[in-house]
Motif scaffolding. Structure first.
Motif, short mmCIF file in Angstrom:
data_model
loop_
_atom_site.label_atom_id
_atom_site.label_comp_id
_atom_site.label_asym_id
_atom_site.label_seq_id
_atom_site.Cartn_x
_atom_site.Cartn_y
_atom_site.Cartn_z
N LYS A 86 0.87 -1.18 0.00
CA LYS A 86 0.00 0.00 0.00
C LYS A 86 0.90 1.23 0.00
CE LYS A 86 -3.18 -2.71 2.74
NZ LYS A 86 -3.81 -2.92 4.04
N VAL A 87 0.67 2.13 -0.96
CA VAL A 87 1.56 3.28 -1.13
C VAL A 87 0.76 4.58 -1.08
CG1 VAL A 87 3.14 4.43 -2.74
CG2 VAL A 87 3.16 1.93 -2.55
N ASN A 88 1.25 5.52 -0.29
CA ASN A 88 0.73 6.88 -0.30
C ASN A 88 1.36 7.54 -1.52
OD1 ASN A 88 0.10 9.55 0.11
ND2 ASN A 88 1.12 9.69 2.09
N TYR A 89 0.60 7.68 -2.60
CA TYR A 89 1.15 8.16 -3.87
C TYR A 89 1.26 9.68 -3.93
CZ TYR A 89 1.99 8.12 -8.92
OH TYR A 89 2.54 8.28 -10.17
N GLY A 90 0.47 10.38 -3.15
CA GLY A 90 0.56 11.84 -3.14
C GLY A 90 -0.76 12.49 -2.84
N LEU A 91 -0.81 13.78 -3.12
CA LEU A 91 -2.00 14.59 -2.88
C LEU A 91 -2.29 15.44 -4.09
CD1 LEU A 91 -0.79 15.73 0.61
CD2 LEU A 91 -2.88 14.42 0.25
N ASN A 92 -3.55 15.48 -4.49
CA ASN A 92 -3.94 16.41 -5.54
C ASN A 92 -4.18 17.80 -4.98
OD1 ASN A 92 -3.77 14.41 -7.48
ND2 ASN A 92 -5.93 13.89 -7.36
N LYS A 93 -4.66 17.87 -3.74
CA LYS A 93 -4.86 19.16 -3.08
C LYS A 93 -4.98 18.93 -1.58
CE LYS A 93 -9.85 19.11 -3.70
NZ LYS A 93 -11.02 19.79 -4.20
N VAL A 94 -4.70 19.99 -0.83
CA VAL A 94 -4.85 19.95 0.62
C VAL A 94 -5.00 21.38 1.14
CG1 VAL A 94 -2.36 19.94 1.10
CG2 VAL A 94 -3.94 19.01 2.78
N ARG A 95 -5.88 21.54 2.11
CA ARG A 95 -6.08 22.83 2.78
C ARG A 95 -6.33 22.57 4.26
NH1 ARG A 95 -4.40 24.17 -1.40
NH2 ARG A 95 -5.21 25.66 -2.90
N LEU A 126 -9.17 9.86 -3.25
CA LEU A 126 -10.13 10.02 -2.16
C LEU A 126 -10.52 11.48 -1.99
CD1 LEU A 126 -8.27 7.89 0.53
CD2 LEU A 126 -9.91 7.11 -1.17
N ASP A 127 -11.65 11.69 -1.37
CA ASP A 127 -12.07 13.01 -0.92
C ASP A 127 -12.21 12.88 0.59
OD1 ASP A 127 -13.12 15.53 -0.59
OD2 ASP A 127 -15.08 15.03 -1.43
N VAL A 128 -11.34 13.56 1.34
CA VAL A 128 -11.36 13.43 2.79
C VAL A 128 -11.53 14.79 3.46
CG1 VAL A 128 -9.94 11.33 2.72
CG2 VAL A 128 -8.85 13.53 3.14
N THR A 129 -12.24 14.76 4.57
CA THR A 129 -12.41 15.94 5.40
C THR A 129 -12.17 15.52 6.84
OG1 THR A 129 -14.10 16.83 3.90
CG2 THR A 129 -14.02 17.76 6.13
N MET A 130 -11.28 16.23 7.50
CA MET A 130 -11.02 15.96 8.90
C MET A 130 -11.69 17.06 9.73
SD MET A 130 -7.45 15.18 10.89
CE MET A 130 -6.95 14.14 9.54
N SER A 131 -12.42 16.63 10.74
CA SER A 131 -13.08 17.58 11.63
C SER A 131 -12.52 17.43 13.04
CB SER A 131 -14.59 17.35 11.62
OG SER A 131 -14.89 16.04 12.06
N VAL A 141 -8.93 19.47 4.59
CA VAL A 141 -9.69 18.99 3.43
C VAL A 141 -8.63 18.59 2.41
CG1 VAL A 141 -11.34 19.59 1.64
CG2 VAL A 141 -11.58 20.58 3.92
N ALA A 142 -8.68 17.35 1.94
CA ALA A 142 -7.61 16.88 1.07
C ALA A 142 -8.14 15.88 0.04
CB ALA A 142 -6.50 16.23 1.89
N GLU A 143 -7.32 15.70 -0.98
CA GLU A 143 -7.59 14.70 -2.01
C GLU A 143 -6.35 13.82 -2.14
OE1 GLU A 143 -8.17 15.26 -6.60
OE2 GLU A 143 -10.06 15.79 -5.58
N PRO A 144 -6.21 12.86 -1.22
CA PRO A 144 -5.05 11.96 -1.29
C PRO A 144 -5.23 10.91 -2.38
CG PRO A 144 -6.38 11.47 0.66
CD PRO A 144 -7.02 12.65 -0.02
N VAL A 145 -4.08 10.41 -2.84
CA VAL A 145 -4.04 9.37 -3.86
C VAL A 145 -3.24 8.20 -3.29
CG1 VAL A 145 -3.37 8.80 -6.22
CG2 VAL A 145 -4.08 11.15 -5.67
#
Length: 150
Positions: A86-95, A126-131, A141-145
């Motif tokens: 399993k590889v964390n390939y990167g992020l398309n965006k993060v805020r 993915l579309d992720v939101t951390m609260s 708010v991020a879009e990890p790959v």
């Protein structure tokens, strides 16, 4: 508890909301350990006395500490049991719309946006939101790959 699936199940999960992870506490000890690991000792993270009169009224987690919690919290949502790597390939965006105050509890809300074939495996966007408790805005708010290999 994580939803357990096989690699063959992943394409059908595109567009699926997986729900919320359990909460995890971001305490001062975790913040200090992250500061030590990254050598980012800015006072808003590590000096509770100075931070008490700062803009947030207390110390806050580093943005990248908050982001780093995506991986373990994601693992609490989905387990691909037959993936060999399993590889964390990167992020398309993060805020980071709001800070994580020391002592806060955070959790992840995640959806699988896209599943595509890659050589030897599958790539998930993915579309992720951390609260965090105590704030109306999301703290990340991020879009990890991620990539899962057979």
């Amino acid at each position: 508890m994580a939803k357990t699936v096989s690699m063959a199940d992943l394409p059908a999960l595109a567009g699926t909301h997986l729900g919320h992870s359990p909460y995890v506490t971001v305490d001062q000890q975790r913040i200090d350990a992250f500061a030590e690991a990254t050598t980012d000792h800015q006072w808003i993270h590590v000096d509770p006395v100075a931070a008490a009169s700062g803009p947030f009224g207390t110390t806050i987690a580093h943005g990248y500490l908050t982001l780093s919690l995506v991986i373990p919290l994601w693992s609490d949502l989905l387990d691909v049991h037959d993936a060999t790597t399993k590889v964390n390939y990167g992020l398309n965006k993060v805020r980071f719309p709001a800070p994580v105050r020391a002592g806060s509890q955070v959790r992840l809300d995640a959806a699988i946006v896209e599943v595509t074939d890659v050589s030897g495996g599958l790539q998930l966007v993915l579309d992720v939101t951390m609260s965090a408790d105590g704030t109306d805005k999301p703290v990340c708010v991020a879009e990890p790959v991620f990539r899962y290999y057979r």
